[in-house]
Design an enzyme around this catalytic site. Structure first.
Site, short mmCIF file in Angstrom:
data_model
loop_
_atom_site.label_atom_id
_atom_site.label_comp_id
_atom_site.label_asym_id
_atom_site.label_seq_id
_atom_site.Cartn_x
_atom_site.Cartn_y
_atom_site.Cartn_z
N ASP A 31 26.03 82.65 -1.50
CA ASP A 31 26.53 81.74 -2.54
C ASP A 31 27.59 80.87 -1.89
OD1 ASP A 31 27.72 80.45 -4.62
OD2 ASP A 31 28.01 82.24 -5.87
N TYR A 82 26.39 64.32 -12.65
CA TYR A 82 25.85 64.40 -11.29
C TYR A 82 26.34 63.20 -10.45
CZ TYR A 82 22.08 64.39 -7.71
OH TYR A 82 21.35 64.38 -6.54
P1 NAD Z 1 17.00 71.73 -5.08
O1 NAD Z 1 17.54 71.99 -6.43
O2 NAD Z 1 15.51 71.70 -4.90
O3 NAD Z 1 17.61 72.75 -4.04
C1 NAD Z 1 18.94 73.13 -4.05
C2 NAD Z 1 19.03 74.53 -3.50
O4 NAD Z 1 20.40 74.93 -3.55
C3 NAD Z 1 18.23 75.56 -4.32
O5 NAD Z 1 17.36 76.28 -3.49
C4 NAD Z 1 19.30 76.44 -4.95
O6 NAD Z 1 18.90 77.81 -5.07
C5 NAD Z 1 20.44 76.28 -3.95
N1 NAD Z 1 21.73 76.60 -4.56
C6 NAD Z 1 22.17 76.28 -5.80
N2 NAD Z 1 23.40 76.79 -6.00
C7 NAD Z 1 23.74 77.44 -4.88
C8 NAD Z 1 24.88 78.16 -4.47
N3 NAD Z 1 25.93 78.35 -5.30
N4 NAD Z 1 24.91 78.69 -3.22
C9 NAD Z 1 23.87 78.51 -2.38
N5 NAD Z 1 22.74 77.85 -2.71
C10 NAD Z 1 22.69 77.31 -3.94
O7 NAD Z 1 17.64 70.34 -4.59
P2 NAD Z 1 17.08 69.34 -3.50
O8 NAD Z 1 16.20 68.39 -4.19
O9 NAD Z 1 16.58 70.09 -2.33
O10 NAD Z 1 18.43 68.56 -3.15
C11 NAD Z 1 19.26 68.94 -2.09
C12 NAD Z 1 20.44 67.99 -2.04
O11 NAD Z 1 19.98 66.64 -1.94
C13 NAD Z 1 21.33 68.02 -3.29
O12 NAD Z 1 22.67 67.79 -2.91
C14 NAD Z 1 20.84 66.84 -4.09
O13 NAD Z 1 21.84 66.34 -4.93
C15 NAD Z 1 20.50 65.86 -3.00
N6 NAD Z 1 19.54 64.86 -3.42
C16 NAD Z 1 18.26 65.21 -3.71
C17 NAD Z 1 17.35 64.25 -4.12
C18 NAD Z 1 15.93 64.59 -4.44
O14 NAD Z 1 15.19 63.74 -4.96
N7 NAD Z 1 15.46 65.81 -4.15
C19 NAD Z 1 17.77 62.91 -4.24
C20 NAD Z 1 19.12 62.60 -3.98
C21 NAD Z 1 19.99 63.58 -3.55
C1 AKB Z 2 17.78 63.32 -9.32
O1 AKB Z 2 16.90 62.71 -9.96
O2 AKB Z 2 18.75 63.89 -9.83
C2 AKB Z 2 17.68 63.29 -7.82
C3 AKB Z 2 18.49 62.17 -7.27
C4 AKB Z 2 17.90 60.81 -7.18
O3 AKB Z 2 19.62 62.35 -6.91
N1 AKB Z 2 16.31 63.22 -7.45
#
Ligand code: NAD
Ligand code: AKB
Length: 315
Positions: free
Chosen positions: A52, A142
């Site tokens: 965590d 967010y």
């Molecule tokens: P996701 O939700 O698929 O994965 C996040 C992971 O973090 C999960 O596996 C979850 O179990 C883990 N997690 C949550 N709380 C936790 C904690 N306290 N300790 C350890 N692990 C923890 O998200 P993602 O899509 O892989 O996104 C990853 C990052 O990229 C995030 O910061 C997100 O804001 C950013 N992001 C994602 C997107 C997208 O489209 N996927 C777009 C913009 C930014």
């Molecule tokens: C969301 O929709 O929250 C993400 C992002 C663009 O940060 N995929």
């Protein structure tokens, strides 16, 4: 030799980025962690720990024990889910980043990657070709947490020399792991429903344009910004990444070229207001100039690959 810690390895990005980093740095040199179990490919392919990121003591322990030199911190609560639990999401998104930055300062780590998002922009931002530097007044929890995170990243660089690097990812589209509770998730879900049901009920309106990117390009961009020489990094908050912009109606049309009887209906929910506050398209010329950001997947190529790969899961 670099030793990498990935936090959030079980998520949409982590499940692919971890494997790519292991290819580059060697399986044993990439320690994958998440608060929940990850795929076997990750847990059996190299070191894996349940962690965590809010547990400061354990985080320090994992980093020291494994002699970590770089962190990719991916854990966060995404836009849709964050609106359901604003304070808890703020806590996770901010405390986790501060834990990682503080530890990077104290233990003098080489580099940190932390993703920001197009969510840092808000309703007062110019929505077409949104510039790198512009008005930023996000109105989602967010987006506020990502904007605050960007300011902390820059602060830790200027004040303590912590070499943090960041991208403002657009919505990411991938077939390995489903999306984690964001507003752009429709552009992943649509492929699963197209294959399984030949129909999709979209939670955004038909003409909602958003910037998106195929995961392969996002991973290349992530490694690109992390591998760039420090003197090339002129943006210490986070770089705009444009990807490709399209609407639900346009992606549905592209899917119909392969599945002619696919149909889409629209039932916008609370995520419509979030999407309406975000850019329609992004200007990423600063990242192109500084370290050579490139996007290689257009809507056609991405749709064809997604249908092929999601199709394999159900055959
Ligand atoms: P996701 O939700 O698929 O994965 C996040 C992971 O973090 C999960 O596996 C979850 O179990 C883990 N997690 C949550 N709380 C936790 C904690 N306290 N300790 C350890 N692990 C923890 O998200 P993602 O899509 O892989 O996104 C990853 C990052 O990229 C995030 O910061 C997100 O804001 C950013 N992001 C994602 C997107 C997208 O489209 N996927 C777009 C913009 C930014
Ligand atoms: C969301 O929709 O929250 C993400 C992002 C663009 O940060 N995929």
């Amino acid at each position: 030799m670099e030793k990498i810690l990935v936090i959030g390895c079980a998520g949409q990005i982590g499940s692919e980025l971890t494997l790519e980093l292991r290819k580059m740095y060697g399986d044993a040199n990439v320690v994958a962690t998440d608060i929940k179990p990850a795929d076997k490919e990750i847990t059996e392919g190299g070191p894996f720990e349940i962690l965590d990121v809010l547990d400061t003591h354990r985080l320090f322990g994992t980093v020291s024990r494994n002699k970590i030199t770089q962190i990719y911190h991916l854990a966060a609560i995404l836009s849709g889910n964050a609106e359901k639990k604003p304070l808890a999401s703020w806590h996770i998104n901010m405390e986790s980043l501060l834990n990682v930055l503080e530890l990077s300062r104290e233990l003098n780590l080489n580099k940190v990657f932390w993703p920001s998002s197009i969510a840092v922009f808000g309703p007062t931002t110019p929505r077409v070709d949104t510039p790198q530097f512009t008005v930023m007044e996000p109105n989602t929890v967010y987006g506020i947490s990502k904007l605050a995170g960007e300011r902390w990243l820059e602060y830790y660089f200027q004040r303590y020399g912590v070499d943090g690097r960041s991208l403002r990812y657009p919505g990411l589209i991938s077939h390995k792991t489903e999306a984690g509770g964001g507003t752009t998730d429709y552009a992943v879900e649509i492929f699963y429903d197209a294959i399984k049901e030949k129909k999709y009920n979209c939670f955004l309106g038909e003409n909602t344009y958003l910037p998106m990117q195929f995961m392969d390009d996002a991973i290349k961009a992530t490694i690109g910004v992390m591998e760039a020489p420090a003197e090339k990094i002129t943006v210490r908050s986070s770089y705009n990444v444009a990807g490709i912009s399209f609407s639900p109606k346009e992606i549905a049309k592209e899917i119909q070229k392969t599945i002619p009887d696919f149909s889409i209906s629209y039932e916008p929910d609370f995520r419509q207001a979030i999407a309406d506050s975000w850019p329609k398209s992004i200007d990423d010329s600063v990242a192109q100039r500084d370290w050579g950001l490139k996007n290689t997947f257009d809507l056609k190529r991405m749709t064809s690959l997604m249908l092929q790969e999601v199709g394999k899961k159900f055959n």
